[in-house]
Design a protein around this motif. Structure first.
Motif, PDB file in Angstrom:
ATOM      1  N   ALA A  74       0.824  -1.199   0.000  1.00  0.00           N
ATOM      2  CA  ALA A  74       0.000   0.000   0.000  1.00  0.00           C
ATOM      3  C   ALA A  74       0.863   1.256   0.000  1.00  0.00           C
ATOM      4  O   ALA A  74       0.559   2.244  -0.684  1.00  0.00           O
ATOM      5  CB  ALA A  74      -0.930  -0.012   1.211  1.00  0.00           C
ATOM      6  N   TYR A  75       1.963   1.230   0.779  1.00  0.00           N
ATOM      7  CA  TYR A  75       2.857   2.388   0.837  1.00  0.00           C
ATOM      8  C   TYR A  75       3.481   2.662  -0.530  1.00  0.00           C
ATOM      9  O   TYR A  75       3.495   3.802  -1.014  1.00  0.00           O
ATOM     10  CB  TYR A  75       3.940   2.139   1.885  1.00  0.00           C
ATOM     11  N   THR A  97      -6.408  15.850  -2.113  1.00  0.00           N
ATOM     12  CA  THR A  97      -7.722  15.259  -1.805  1.00  0.00           C
ATOM     13  C   THR A  97      -7.822  13.848  -2.374  1.00  0.00           C
ATOM     14  O   THR A  97      -8.268  12.903  -1.698  1.00  0.00           O
ATOM     15  CB  THR A  97      -8.845  16.143  -2.368  1.00  0.00           C
ATOM     16  N   LEU A  98      -7.375  13.692  -3.632  1.00  0.00           N
ATOM     17  CA  LEU A  98      -7.412  12.362  -4.248  1.00  0.00           C
ATOM     18  C   LEU A  98      -6.484  11.390  -3.519  1.00  0.00           C
ATOM     19  O   LEU A  98      -6.824  10.208  -3.329  1.00  0.00           O
ATOM     20  CB  LEU A  98      -6.999  12.463  -5.718  1.00  0.00           C
ATOM     21  N   ARG A 132      -5.694   6.832  -0.092  1.00  0.00           N
ATOM     22  CA  ARG A 132      -5.047   6.237   1.077  1.00  0.00           C
ATOM     23  C   ARG A 132      -6.076   5.603   2.006  1.00  0.00           C
ATOM     24  O   ARG A 132      -5.894   4.479   2.495  1.00  0.00           O
ATOM     25  CB  ARG A 132      -4.242   7.301   1.819  1.00  0.00           C
ATOM     26  N   ASN A 133      -7.173   6.302   2.230  1.00  0.00           N
ATOM     27  CA  ASN A 133      -8.213   5.756   3.121  1.00  0.00           C
ATOM     28  C   ASN A 133      -8.814   4.472   2.535  1.00  0.00           C
ATOM     29  O   ASN A 133      -9.052   3.494   3.261  1.00  0.00           O
ATOM     30  CB  ASN A 133      -9.306   6.793   3.354  1.00  0.00           C
ATOM     31  N   VAL A 152      -6.936  -3.006   2.694  1.00  0.00           N
ATOM     32  CA  VAL A 152      -5.920  -3.853   3.323  1.00  0.00           C
ATOM     33  C   VAL A 152      -6.488  -4.550   4.548  1.00  0.00           C
ATOM     34  O   VAL A 152      -6.306  -5.760   4.759  1.00  0.00           O
ATOM     35  CB  VAL A 152      -4.675  -3.019   3.677  1.00  0.00           C
ATOM     36  N   LEU A 153      -7.184  -3.784   5.399  1.00  0.00           N
ATOM     37  CA  LEU A 153      -7.765  -4.385   6.604  1.00  0.00           C
ATOM     38  C   LEU A 153      -8.800  -5.449   6.243  1.00  0.00           C
ATOM     39  O   LEU A 153      -8.866  -6.520   6.872  1.00  0.00           O
ATOM     40  CB  LEU A 153      -8.394  -3.293   7.470  1.00  0.00           C
TER      41      LEU A 153
END
Length: 538
Positions: A25-26, A184-185, A190-191, A197-198
């Motif tokens: 994700a990073y 904003t994007l 990221r959210n 991922v969770l």
């Protein structure tokens, strides 16, 4: 607190997944951020290109009010923070922020450093190198991009302009846009990535827990229970088959081990009953070995006797053959006696052939060994016999191994062995069939295997133990029965062995085992002897 296997696997897998997906994700977020930034730079660069192209005619006419109005209208677009026009001396000719109009910029300013290198003016630069990012006093991030206005031919030839042709750059157009939309994007992405991922970790952990419980935990419990049964001496149970994977193989191994233990216990219980039978089997083996030793001794003794007899008979036979030939060639011989004399000559020659075979059998000459290839010896032997009428309708297949090393051999004696077996095979096939000759290396036993196979009539099983005995022959009124005996002795002199497998109606295979030399033996081995000549057959 003791954790069971499924808990340990779930925790370990969850930790690995969390680290892996967090890293993914990073890296993905950074890649997405770079992509958005590149897109923002591209959009800002398009705005500068649009302004320059759309106001080109206005600049040629020196219509500054219309030129400034066009810039102001474009500057009112959403996301555009500021547009300013700077001449080559660094003065702000026009800016959508009126307070900047007329101000003078220093060459050390960030916007000037983009186009001015350390020593000279950079006339061209990529959009990435012409861009800059900065923050205002409120912490909002902006992207600025500059684009040079070049002194084209249409500019310095226009009647209304005063710029000389030597000027390369007339000025710079600077556009500043806000990066709020990009941030904003990025925040939204990221959210979503964190939530995804969770969610994936949760679903993966649950799935792994269920599959581990079914595929690992339950089979392990079954194996553990079976192990406890074995420790109690209960050998009648078995582990059910789970699947065709490693655990299934482990279950089969447990069952095999149980059967082996049960069999071993049965053998121990019946040891007293089977002891006599085992002793009898060992006695039979020893008897067989003893018989082989006796056979070798008999052959040696027989060889000595045969040698003496052959020498004693050979001289009279020579005299008989000479005088009978003289009588047969005498012109005064009665014609009615010629057939009888021819019979005497023919039978005398047959006896001479038998004596020659006896001498070959009894001969104990030391092999003249040298490094040579069995494949080469085989080809030489075949070249001597393959053109005979007996081999006219026989197909010869050479299937030699490519990596067969050279051996320490007497090529004349080994060629004699090959010719004996080739001729026997051709006679067994009655001159029609397939003769397959193969050679390969047995690395496990460190020896070369040379096999000769025919599809002839075969040898009855009752005769297989006698084929190497002297004077034994399956040919009616043909041969002396010494060819294979001589071959057997030659191979033994070379430290090898020869064996035969046959099936009546299917064919026969003779396999010769010859030892491969070690490195130190190869270094000490003599050079290859002279090529074999015409072999003597028995």
């Amino acid at each position: 607190m003791r954790l069971n296997l499924i808990s340990k696997l779930t925790i370990a897998t969850g930790a690995v997944l969390l680290c892996t997906m967090a890293l993914f994700a990073y890296l993905n977020l950074n890649s997405f951020k770079d992509l958005l930034l590149q897109e923002a730079i591209s959009e800002a660069d398009k705005i500068t290109e649009t302004i320059i192209r759309s106001t080109h005619n206005q600049m040629l006419r020196d219509d500054r009010p219309l030129f400034y109005k066009t810039i102001a209208e474009i500057g009112n677009q959403r996301g555009v923070e500021r547009i300013r026009l700077i001449n080559k001396t660094g003065r702000v000719i026009y800016s959508t922020q009126e307070s900047e109009t007329g101000t003078m910029l220093n060459k050390q300013a960030e916007i000037c450093a983009i186009c001015h290198g350390e020593k000279e003016l950079r006339l061209t630069a990529s959009s990435k190198n012409r861009s800059r990012r900065f923050f205002d006093s409120k912490g909002e991030e902006f992207l600025g991009i500059t684009n040079a206005i070049y002194n084209e031919e249409s500019c310095f030839t226009a009647s209304c302009h005063f710029h000389p042709e030597t000027f390369k750059v007339l000025g710079v157009l600077d556009v500043v846009v806000s990066l709020d939309r990009m941030h904003t994007l990025i925040d939204v992405y990221r959210n979503r990535s964190i939530a995804l991922v969770l969610l994936l970790i949760t679903l993966t952990s649950l799935s792994l827990t269920l599959f581990t419980q079914k595929l690992v935990n339950r089979p392990v419990k079954e194996l553990l229970e079976h192990t406890k049964m074995l420790s109690r001496g209960e050998l009648d149970g078995s582990v059910p088959s789970f699947s065709n994977d490693e655990l299934g193989e482990l279950a089969q191994s447990f069952n095999s081990m149980t059967l082996s233990l049960k069999k071993a216990r049965s053998e121990l219980e019946g040891w007293g009953k089977n002891l006599e039978q085992m002793v009898q089997e060992r006695t039979q083996e020893l008897t067989k070995i003893q018989a082989q030793l006796i056979r070798s001794e008999k052959l040696a003794s027989l060889g000595e006797v045969v040698a003496g007899i052959a020498h004693e008979i050979n001289n009279p036979l020579t005299g008989i053959l000479v005088f009978s030939s003289l009588i047969h060639s005498n012109p005064v011989l009665d014609e009615t006696l010629k057939n009888d004399i021819e019979t005497v000559i023919r039978e005398t020659k047959r006896c001479a052939s038998i004596v020659k075979g006896l001498l070959e059998f009894s001969r104990c000459s030391t092999p003249q060994k040298g490094l040579t290839s069995v494949n080469t010896i085989s080809d030489t032997a075949l070249s001597l016999i393959e053109h005979q009428i007996l081999f006219q309708d026989i197909t010869i297949r050479r299937e030699y191994g490519e990596n067969v090393p050279q051996l320490l051999l007497d090529p004349n004696q080994i060629e004699q062995v090959f010719i004996n077996i080739f001729l026997n095979a051709a006679q067994a096939m009655q001159g029609e069939g397939v003769l397959a000759i193969r050679s390969r290396v047995d690395y496990a036993r460190n020896e070369v295997l040379f096999s000769i196979t025919d599809n002839g009539c075969g040898i009855p099983e009752a005769h297989l133990d006698k084929v190497f005995d002297p004077f034994f022959s399956t040919k009616e009124n043909k041969g002396t029965g010494l060819g294979l005996s001589v071959s057997y002795g030659i191979i033994q002199e070379h430290g090898g062995s020869i064996e035969v497998q046959s099936e009546v109606g299917a064919g026969t295979t003779f396999t010769i085992h010859l030892p491969v030399l070690q490195q130190e033996q190869l270094e000490a081995a003599p050079a290859r002897p002279e090529a074999p000549g015409t072999p003597q057959t028995a």
